[in-house]
Design a protein around this motif. Structure first.
Motif, short mmCIF file in Angstrom:
data_model
loop_
_atom_site.label_atom_id
_atom_site.label_comp_id
_atom_site.label_asym_id
_atom_site.label_seq_id
_atom_site.Cartn_x
_atom_site.Cartn_y
_atom_site.Cartn_z
N GLY A 52 -1.24 -8.57 -3.65
CA GLY A 52 -0.62 -9.50 -2.69
C GLY A 52 -0.13 -8.75 -1.46
N LEU A 53 0.46 -7.56 -1.66
CA LEU A 53 0.96 -6.78 -0.53
C LEU A 53 -0.18 -6.36 0.39
CD1 LEU A 53 3.38 -5.29 0.86
CD2 LEU A 53 2.83 -3.31 -0.57
N CYS A 124 5.57 4.79 2.60
CA CYS A 124 4.25 4.51 3.17
C CYS A 124 3.26 4.09 2.08
CB CYS A 124 3.73 5.79 3.87
SG CYS A 124 2.05 5.60 4.47
N LEU A 125 2.58 2.98 2.28
CA LEU A 125 1.63 2.47 1.27
C LEU A 125 0.51 3.48 1.04
CD1 LEU A 125 0.85 0.11 -0.59
CD2 LEU A 125 -0.46 -0.86 1.31
N LYS A 126 0.21 4.27 2.09
CA LYS A 126 -0.88 5.25 1.95
C LYS A 126 -0.35 6.58 1.38
CE LYS A 126 -3.59 6.70 5.46
NZ LYS A 126 -4.19 6.47 6.80
N LYS A 127 0.98 6.59 1.02
CA LYS A 127 1.59 7.80 0.43
C LYS A 127 1.45 9.02 1.36
CE LYS A 127 1.23 6.62 -4.47
NZ LYS A 127 0.24 5.59 -4.77
N CYS A 128 1.65 8.80 2.68
CA CYS A 128 1.55 9.97 3.59
C CYS A 128 2.79 10.84 3.49
CB CYS A 128 1.38 9.47 5.03
SG CYS A 128 2.92 8.94 5.81
N THR A 142 7.56 -7.26 11.02
CA THR A 142 7.00 -7.75 9.75
C THR A 142 5.49 -7.68 9.81
OG1 THR A 142 8.81 -9.32 9.52
CG2 THR A 142 6.90 -9.71 8.16
N PRO A 143 4.80 -6.89 8.98
CA PRO A 143 5.41 -6.00 8.01
C PRO A 143 5.85 -4.71 8.71
CG PRO A 143 3.02 -5.80 7.88
CD PRO A 143 3.32 -6.84 8.94
N VAL A 148 4.74 7.38 10.84
CA VAL A 148 3.93 8.61 10.83
C VAL A 148 2.44 8.27 10.95
CG1 VAL A 148 3.27 10.63 9.45
CG2 VAL A 148 5.65 9.83 9.45
N CYS A 149 1.98 7.32 10.09
CA CYS A 149 0.53 7.09 10.10
C CYS A 149 0.14 5.65 10.43
CB CYS A 149 -0.06 7.49 8.74
SG CYS A 149 0.40 6.35 7.42
N GLY A 150 1.14 4.76 10.64
CA GLY A 150 0.82 3.40 11.08
C GLY A 150 0.46 2.42 9.97
N THR A 151 0.36 2.95 8.72
CA THR A 151 0.05 2.03 7.59
C THR A 151 1.28 1.18 7.30
OG1 THR A 151 -1.09 3.96 6.69
CG2 THR A 151 -0.88 2.06 5.23
N ILE A 152 1.11 0.07 6.61
CA ILE A 152 2.29 -0.75 6.27
C ILE A 152 3.15 -0.01 5.25
CG2 ILE A 152 1.32 -3.03 6.77
CD1 ILE A 152 0.85 -3.40 3.80
N LEU A 153 4.46 -0.28 5.31
CA LEU A 153 5.38 0.27 4.31
C LEU A 153 5.37 -0.64 3.09
CD1 LEU A 153 8.49 1.32 6.44
CD2 LEU A 153 6.58 2.74 5.66
#
Ligand code: APR
Length: 243
Positions: A52-53, A124-128, A142-143, A148-153
């Motif tokens: 869902g996220l 960071c969702l991408k675990k940076c 939102t979101p 650092v890398c622009g991915t969603i948290l």
């Protein structure tokens, strides 16, 4: 049942506590199941899952913002203070919680295992490597995006479809199996592997006190003392804080 629970809590030297959403109900936090449960109104698959996220980050973050706002200013109730009192009496009181509201630590419990993570931080969702305390600042967008890398948290809670932190869940089972009393408070005992903790205790001959106004999956047996009362109401009495 209440007198037996009082006697067990008084006489056992190595109790462990295991809590769920019902422990925070009298602090104003809603539970997930039961008549006014959140999952009656919202879909856990859509709002509390890793898929869902990824698919609808705005929707999921709107949901968590609502829960964070609901949790703002929420204070521990008398049941939490009773656990802090019990921790002083016994010298130590490990608390295994499924809750992410942080109320056990806020109320002074010092050995708290948050097996479903915590709503207080995001990463960071991408675990940076980026992670942060959740604040109004962060939640302005939102979101929220990783600077650092622009991915969603992502909120640092265990989402459906993810596994629990291995060492935390392993230690939780160990504590439940090796203690001399497991006090289970405010959980419907339905979401595994957390739900297996009381059963692991019972299989190891540990007595279980269950504090929950409603019946749950826990068996009716000599070793399960069910106190069908609310946590905030009955815990002070059980630990000798109020006559
Ligand atoms: N005192 C004690 N127990 C209470 C109270 C109260 N004042 N009010 C409600 N309860 C009980 C309900 O009877 C119910 O059995 O608390 C339990 C709450 O059950 P759930 O809502 O299923 O919460 P929980 O068991 O913590 O859910 C486990 O499911 O959705 C996931 O990640 C979420 O951690 C959560 C997990």
């Amino acid at each position: 049942m209440i007198n037996r629970a009082i006697e067990l809590i008084r006489n056992r030297s190595n109790p462990v506590v295991f809590t769920g959403a019902g422990m925070s109900r009298e602090s104003g936090m809603r539970t997930f199941r039961g008549e006014e449960g959140l999952w009656k109104e919202y879909s856990p698959e859509r709002l509390s899952s890793i898929s869902g996220l990824r698919e609808e980050p705005e929707v999921v973050w709107d949901w968590y913002k609502m829960r964070l706002m609901a949790g703002e200013g929420v204070k521990p109730h008398a049941g939490y203070r009773a656990l802090t009192h019990l921790q002083k009496l016994k010298g130590h009181l490990p608390v295994i919680t499924q809750n992410v509201d942080g109320l056990h630590s806020i109320s002074g419990q010092t050995d708290v295992l948050e097996i479903h993570g915590s709503m207080r931080t995001a990463s960071c969702l991408k675990k940076c490597g980026f992670s942060t305390q959740l604040s109004h600042e962060i939640l302005k967008e939102t979101p929220p995006l990783c600077p650092v890398c622009g991915t969603i948290l992502r909120p640092d809670i265990v989402l459906f479809g993810e596994s629990l932190p291995q060492e935390t869940i392993a230690r939780s089972y160990e504590l439940a199996e090796e203690c001399d009393l497991l006090i289970v408070i405010g959980t419907s005992v339905q979401v595994w592997p957390a739900a297996g903790i009381p059963f692991a205790a019972l299989e190891n001959g540990v007595d279980v006190i269950e504090i929950n106004p409603a019946r749950t999956e826990l068996p009716h047996s000599e070793s399960v003392i069910s106190v069908r009362r609310k946590a905030g109401e009955i815990l002070p009495l059980l630990v000798g804080l109020k006559e």
